[in-house]
Scaffold this active site. Structure first.
Site, short mmCIF file in Angstrom:
data_model
loop_
_atom_site.label_atom_id
_atom_site.label_comp_id
_atom_site.label_asym_id
_atom_site.label_seq_id
_atom_site.Cartn_x
_atom_site.Cartn_y
_atom_site.Cartn_z
N LYS A 1 0.81 -1.22 0.00
CA LYS A 1 0.00 0.00 0.00
C LYS A 1 0.85 1.27 0.00
CE LYS A 1 -3.95 -2.21 2.24
NZ LYS A 1 -4.88 -2.15 3.40
N ARG B 1 2.96 -6.14 9.12
CA ARG B 1 2.19 -5.06 9.74
C ARG B 1 2.75 -4.65 11.09
NH1 ARG B 1 -3.44 -7.48 7.54
NH2 ARG B 1 -3.58 -6.24 5.63
N ASN C 1 -2.00 0.21 6.84
CA ASN C 1 -1.49 -1.05 7.39
C ASN C 1 -0.57 -1.81 6.42
OD1 ASN C 1 -3.39 -2.10 5.64
ND2 ASN C 1 -4.57 -3.16 7.21
N HIS D 1 -2.03 -5.52 1.54
CA HIS D 1 -3.31 -6.22 1.34
C HIS D 1 -2.97 -7.60 0.82
CE1 HIS D 1 -7.31 -7.21 -0.28
NE2 HIS D 1 -6.62 -7.73 -1.28
#
Length: 140
Positions: free
Chosen positions: A11, A104, A114, A117
């Site tokens: 991300k 994470r 976080n 994915h």
């Protein structure tokens, strides 16, 4: 042996921290092979489409805004039990609850930012992979 493919997204928060290589190292060390990859800055429509399953949830708008806030690294991982293996590597959605040594726990800032994915089941993995990759873009 249960050879599977799963979709993984690094991300915007993790891309910004310049830790793509470290995350790839963890994939490879655990026996997962990257068989397709692309860096992309998602459009709002792409993010909304990808996360459409969450469209009625209160966090949907914030999730979409976060996912379009910067580039993401999208990859298809392949290996034995790839879905479960990737989810174990990622750790709990909330980094405060993630086991030490998971992606994470080590790199995520919050439940929203976080870091990664990963697909949660074979059916969603197949759908998510098709969303971003054509068959000819996947090696192996």
């Amino acid at each position: 042996m249960n050879k599977q493919r799963t979709l993984s997204i690094i991300k915007p928060d993790a891309v910004e921290k310049n830790i793509i290589g470290e995350i790839y190292r963890r994939f490879e060390k655990s026996g997962l092979k990257v068989v397709a990859a692309k860096m992309k800055h998602l459009s709002k429509a792409e993010a909304e489409g990808f996360y459409a399953v969450h469209k009625d949830r209160p966090f949907f708008s914030a999730l979409v805004e976060f996912m379009i806030s910067g580039p993401v690294m999208i990859q298809v991982l392949e290996g034995d039990n790839a879905i479960a293996k990737n989810r174990k590597l990622m750790g709990a959605t909330n980094p405060k609850e993630a086991e030490a040594g998971t992606i994470r726990a080590d790199f995520a800032d919050s439940i929203d930012a976080n870091a990664v994915h990963g697909s949660d089941a074979p059916e969603t993995a197949a759908q998510e992979i098709k969303y971003f990759f054509s068959d000819i873009e996947i090696v192996g």
